[in-house]
Design a protein around this motif. Structure first.
Motif, PDB file in Angstrom:
ATOM      1  N   GLY A 113     -66.512 -38.817   6.495  1.00 44.63           N
ATOM      2  CA  GLY A 113     -66.104 -39.349   5.205  1.00 44.63           C
ATOM      3  C   GLY A 113     -65.217 -40.571   5.294  1.00 44.63           C
ATOM      4  O   GLY A 113     -64.597 -40.962   4.298  1.00 44.63           O
ATOM      5  N   THR A 173     -63.237 -44.657   2.500  1.00 46.62           N
ATOM      6  CA  THR A 173     -63.686 -43.354   2.026  1.00 46.62           C
ATOM      7  C   THR A 173     -64.662 -43.469   0.859  1.00 46.62           C
ATOM      8  O   THR A 173     -65.585 -42.653   0.740  1.00 46.62           O
ATOM      9  CB  THR A 173     -62.481 -42.494   1.607  1.00 46.62           C
ATOM     10  N   GLY A 231     -68.368 -42.145   0.960  1.00 46.96           N
ATOM     11  CA  GLY A 231     -68.815 -41.179  -0.040  1.00 46.96           C
ATOM     12  C   GLY A 231     -70.136 -41.574  -0.669  1.00 46.96           C
ATOM     13  O   GLY A 231     -70.993 -40.726  -0.929  1.00 46.96           O
TER      14      GLY A 231
END
Length: 423
Positions: free
Chosen positions: A349, A377, A381
């Motif tokens: 992630g 991140t 994602g």
């Protein structure tokens, strides 16, 4: 034993070894010819599927750069063409394949139109990948600077074989303000029938793509065919440091292959999950060992590949790794009824890469490649969401199913295994 007898024995052994090698090559050739024939026959019977899941486009911001991920060719081409058609100063276009079809013609018209407006246009395309395209198709405006990366170069005769790769990159930079990079070549097939992934960058980090193109052009402009004698000047400094966004460039002529090291480092650092999407999965032993080690220490490792790609030999070489992967609890997700050509990975992630390199030896230690390594991140994602949607169009291969395959398949895998270093 007399000297004459020893000589005869050596001659006999040499003859047997030579015949054995020739026989093995003959078996390899027979297996390859059989697989190609079967693939050709069955390919015509397959129903073309264009309604595979379209994950869509995803937008995020990393540092001072706006990012957009594309997963459908028509969306990407529309934006690329718009940028070229509205360019004011500079267009840098580099591609591996440039088809002489409707989409290819649109790009040709767009770069020619930009040149007519007075925009500085530079184009690089690979000669080998486009051998089947009639040379007359590439009818560029006289002001377009063109480098057709040559199939044969004098340096091939005097350098390490690893320094002879093709130009497999796909890059577009417009006015130093927007850049594109990823797996999409230029052609109508890729617009609707293949699943691929491309990245658009708007902001200071476009410099990374501009610099990569400039280095490629300036290093090879006197070796290719076309109007490529002019250097891109001036080469500009970045004037900033942004470690969260980094271009990773393979340069075979200098035996520089950082893409492989980037993958190795990221895989070795993984603690939670590794999601890899690649059209051709033929890793070297160190990459394979790293993946297996990650799975054995509890990392959720998933590799998403086509069930049947456009290269039957690559498929069969890839299958030789399946047993070890499945025994280590690596999830093998086979994308069904359509070609997935994306070259992406995201880990824990946090770390991601989007680019042109496949997870095979040609890309990792052979061809000119480029990828954007990104620590963020939000973008990770987005890639995880894309991976989840792509997974919905996959079936997971099990060790039980794989273990029940026909003995002829096992034989073919064993015979073809020595070819892995070539692909």
């Amino acid at each position: 034993m007399s000297q004459h007898a020893v000589h005869r024995l050596k001659h006999l052994l040499f003859t047997l070894v030579k015949r054995g090698i020739l026989a093995f090559f003959a078996v390899q050739a027979t297996v390859i010819a059989t697989l190609v024939t079967i693939d050709t026959v069955t390919r015509h019977r397959r129903v073309k599927r264009t309604r595979f899941p379209h994950p869509g486009t995803f937008q995020s911001q990393v540092a001072r750069a706006d990012m957009r991920l594309y997963t459908f060719g028509e969306d990407l081409y529309r934006d690329m063409l718009h940028e070229i058609e509205t360019a004011e100063h500079l267009v840098l276009l580099e591609t591996y394949i440039w088809k002489n079809d409707e989409v290819g013609q649109k790009f040709l018209d767009a770069v020619n139109g930009a040149a007519r407006r007075g925009v500085d246009v530079y184009v690089i395309y690979d000669g080998f990948a486009n051998l089947v395209v009639p040379p007359a198709f590439y009818d560029f405006h006289p002001s377009v600077h063109v480098l057709r990366f040559p199939v044969f170069r004098a340096s091939i005769l005097f350098t390490n074989v690893r320094g002879t790769g093709f130009d497999h990159r796909k890059v577009l930079v417009v006015d130093d303000r927007v850049g594109f990079v990823g797996g999409y070549n230029i052609g109508s097939l890729y617009a609707t029938q293949w699943r691929d992934t491309h990245l658009k960058i708007m902001g200071p980090s476009v410099w990374d793509l501009r610099q990569a193109f400039a280095n490629m052009w300036n290093s090879n402009r006197k070796t290719g065919w076309g109007r490529a004698t002019r250097a891109i000047l001036p080469e500009i400094s970045a004037n900033f440091w942004e470690p969260r966004i980094r271009a990773v460039n393979n340069i075979p002529s200098n035996l520089v292959f950082p893409t492989r090291g980037v993958y190795l480092d990221a895989i070795n650092r993984a603690s939670r999950h590794i999601f890899i999407t690649t059209p051709y999965f033929i890793p070297d032993q160190q990459i394979l060992d790293a993946i297996l080690a990650a799975a054995r220490r509890g990392v959720d490792v998933r590799v998403l590949i086509p069930e049947t790609s456009n290269h039957v030999l690559a498929d069969w070489l890839s299958r030789g790794f399946y047993t070890d992967l499945l025994k280590a609890d690596v999830s093998l997700l086979l994308y069904e009824n359509a070609m997935i050509h994306a070259k992406t990975a995201t880990i824990d992630g946090e770390w991601s890469i989007v680019g042109t390199a496949n997870l095979d030896r040609l890309s990792l230690t052979g061809n000119y490649e480029i990828g954007m390594e990104i620590y963020d991140t939000d973008l990770a994602g987005d890639l995880e969401r894309i991976f989840e949607i792509d997974s919905s169009n996959c079936r997971e291969l099990t060790l039980k199913e794989w273990g029940s395959r026909h003995v002829a398949a096992r034989f073919s895998e064993a015979v073809l295994a020595p070819l892995r270093p070539l692909l």
